[in-house]
Design an enzyme around this catalytic site. Structure first.
Site, short mmCIF file in Angstrom:
data_model
loop_
_atom_site.label_atom_id
_atom_site.label_comp_id
_atom_site.label_asym_id
_atom_site.label_seq_id
_atom_site.Cartn_x
_atom_site.Cartn_y
_atom_site.Cartn_z
N SER A 20 -34.03 78.08 -20.64
CA SER A 20 -35.27 78.87 -20.79
C SER A 20 -35.75 78.95 -22.23
O SER A 20 -36.95 79.13 -22.48
CB SER A 20 -35.05 80.28 -20.23
OG SER A 20 -33.86 80.84 -20.76
N TYR A 161 -16.52 83.83 -30.83
CA TYR A 161 -17.46 82.72 -30.61
C TYR A 161 -16.79 81.40 -30.99
O TYR A 161 -16.84 80.42 -30.23
CB TYR A 161 -18.72 82.95 -31.44
CG TYR A 161 -19.78 81.87 -31.32
CD1 TYR A 161 -20.59 81.79 -30.20
CD2 TYR A 161 -20.00 80.96 -32.35
CE1 TYR A 161 -21.59 80.81 -30.10
CE2 TYR A 161 -20.99 79.98 -32.27
CZ TYR A 161 -21.78 79.92 -31.14
OH TYR A 161 -22.75 78.95 -31.04
N LYS A 165 -15.98 78.16 -28.58
CA LYS A 165 -16.57 76.85 -28.87
C LYS A 165 -15.49 75.81 -29.16
O LYS A 165 -15.66 74.62 -28.86
CB LYS A 165 -17.55 76.97 -30.04
CG LYS A 165 -18.81 77.77 -29.71
CD LYS A 165 -19.60 77.16 -28.57
CE LYS A 165 -20.93 77.83 -28.32
NZ LYS A 165 -21.68 77.26 -27.20
P1 NAP Z 1 -30.86 80.79 -27.71
O1 NAP Z 1 -32.16 80.40 -28.30
O2 NAP Z 1 -30.35 82.17 -27.90
O3 NAP Z 1 -30.88 80.44 -26.14
C1 NAP Z 1 -29.74 80.65 -25.37
C2 NAP Z 1 -30.00 80.13 -23.98
O4 NAP Z 1 -28.79 80.29 -23.23
C3 NAP Z 1 -31.10 80.90 -23.27
O5 NAP Z 1 -31.90 80.01 -22.54
C4 NAP Z 1 -30.31 81.82 -22.33
O6 NAP Z 1 -30.98 82.07 -21.10
C5 NAP Z 1 -29.11 80.95 -22.02
N1 NAP Z 1 -27.97 81.71 -21.52
C6 NAP Z 1 -27.12 82.51 -22.21
N2 NAP Z 1 -26.20 83.03 -21.38
C7 NAP Z 1 -26.48 82.55 -20.14
C8 NAP Z 1 -25.90 82.74 -18.87
N3 NAP Z 1 -24.83 83.51 -18.70
N4 NAP Z 1 -26.43 82.09 -17.81
C9 NAP Z 1 -27.51 81.27 -17.97
N5 NAP Z 1 -28.12 81.08 -19.16
C10 NAP Z 1 -27.61 81.71 -20.22
O7 NAP Z 1 -29.69 79.87 -28.27
P2 NAP Z 1 -29.71 78.34 -28.73
O8 NAP Z 1 -29.67 78.32 -30.21
O9 NAP Z 1 -30.74 77.58 -28.02
O10 NAP Z 1 -28.23 77.92 -28.22
C11 NAP Z 1 -28.01 76.98 -27.19
C12 NAP Z 1 -26.57 76.52 -27.28
O11 NAP Z 1 -26.36 75.90 -28.56
C13 NAP Z 1 -25.57 77.66 -27.20
O12 NAP Z 1 -24.45 77.26 -26.47
C14 NAP Z 1 -25.19 77.90 -28.65
O13 NAP Z 1 -23.93 78.49 -28.79
C15 NAP Z 1 -25.25 76.50 -29.19
N6 NAP Z 1 -25.41 76.42 -30.65
C16 NAP Z 1 -26.53 76.87 -31.25
C17 NAP Z 1 -26.65 76.77 -32.64
C18 NAP Z 1 -27.86 77.26 -33.38
O14 NAP Z 1 -27.83 77.26 -34.64
N7 NAP Z 1 -28.95 77.63 -32.72
C19 NAP Z 1 -25.60 76.22 -33.38
C20 NAP Z 1 -24.47 75.78 -32.73
C21 NAP Z 1 -24.38 75.87 -31.35
P3 NAP Z 1 -31.70 83.47 -20.75
O15 NAP Z 1 -32.42 83.93 -21.98
O16 NAP Z 1 -32.61 83.10 -19.60
O17 NAP Z 1 -30.61 84.41 -20.32
#
Ligand code: NAP
Length: 251
Positions: A20, A161, A165
């Site tokens: 989303s 976290y 990971k």
């Molecule tokens: P984000 O913008 O906060 O988005 C998180 C997404 O995960 C949202 O779509 C949320 O959906 C979904 N989500 C969380 N818990 C869920 C659940 N229990 N069931 C279904 N959907 C769930 O975060 P992002 O930065 O895009 O992160 C995406 C992935 O990349 C994550 O695994 C994060 O740990 C990883 N990551 C991100 C970064 C970074 O710098 N951004 C760095 C390293 C790793 P809803 O809002 O609909 O609940």
């Protein structure tokens, strides 16, 4: 959203958890535009999921959306059942859903710890276990787990976290060995810092400080992750790998 209906299968069927917002939403849009059939899973952000759906609809592209909290076993299994009933197969599972939290280690409660494991690690276990039986039967498949730089290096004040990971990385490597003979590849992507809501708590000054530590002198964009996924889908010989997309922050 989520209604059962039979469709012709002419394409790769790709499930993106947490599609989303942020990285997941970009993956959904990028792969949909390439012509793949993408199932967008969301949990809390129905409006954001609708926005992705509508943005693609305007370009003549249909994306299927399904609400499920993938940290809950039954809901994760319902998501996979829905896709297998409707499309009869899953070619690519992208375990992207995740949440982060910054806390001193001594302040992490039992609930915080469990919440972090459920959302970042157990969610991938539930979705993958429900998917791979069908992949094994089809003798092909790809699982991509979105880990993090902190899963490799450890992040101060993010022990829970980082642990989840890092667990995803062990999960990726072990499963790649077990499923390789069934022609199923399993890889992880470990992003550095990517411009999404997940980092919105950082001030401008803090982001500048991080940038100064990164050889490419910028933080990443969601498309950087989506493009790597595009490549992994087209590739045939990469498995068990952790691809670190971090601008050289950690080498
Ligand atoms: P984000 O913008 O906060 O988005 C998180 C997404 O995960 C949202 O779509 C949320 O959906 C979904 N989500 C969380 N818990 C869920 C659940 N229990 N069931 C279904 N959907 C769930 O975060 P992002 O930065 O895009 O992160 C995406 C992935 O990349 C994550 O695994 C994060 O740990 C990883 N990551 C991100 C970064 C970074 O710098 N951004 C760095 C390293 C790793 P809803 O809002 O609909 O609940």
């Amino acid at each position: 959203m989520g209604e059962k209906q039979e469709v012709n299968i002419v394409n790769k069927i790709i499930v993106v958890t947490g599609g989303s917002r942020g990285i997941g939403a970009e993956i959904v849009k990028h792969l949909s535009k390439l012509g793949y059939t993408v199932i967008l899973n969301y949990n809390k952000s129905q409006t954001c999921a609708k926005n992705v759906e509508n943005e693609l609809k305007k370009q003549g592209i249909t994306v299927d959306t399904f609400k499920a909290d993938v940290s809950q076993k039954e809901e994760a299994e319902d998501l996979i059942k829905y896709v297998l009933n409707k499309y009869r197969k899953i070619d690519v599972l992208i375990n992207n859903a995740g949440i982060s939290q910054t806390k001193l280690f001594t302040e992490i409660s039992d609930e915080d710890w469990k919440y972090m494991m459920d959302n970042n690690l157990n969610s991938a276990f539930y979705c993958t276990r429900a998917t791979v039986k069908s992949m094994i039967q089809n003798k092909q498949g790809l699982v991509i787990n979105i880990s993090s730089i902190w899963g490799i290096t450890g992040g101060s004040m993010e022990v829970h976290y980082s642990t989840a990971k890092a667990g995803l990385i062990g999960f990726t490597k072990a499963l790649a060995k077990e499923l390789g003979p069934s022609n199923i590849r399993v890889n992880a992507i470990a992003p550095g810092i990517i411009d999404t809501d997940m980092n919105k708590e950082y001030s401008k000054g803090e982001i500048e400080e991080v940038k100064s530590q990164i050889p490419l002198e910028k933080i990443g964009n969601t498309i950087d992750i989506a493009k790597c996924i595009e490549w992994l889908i087209k590739d045939e010989y990469t498995t068990g790998q952790v691809i670190s997309i971090n601008g050289g922050w950690y080498i």
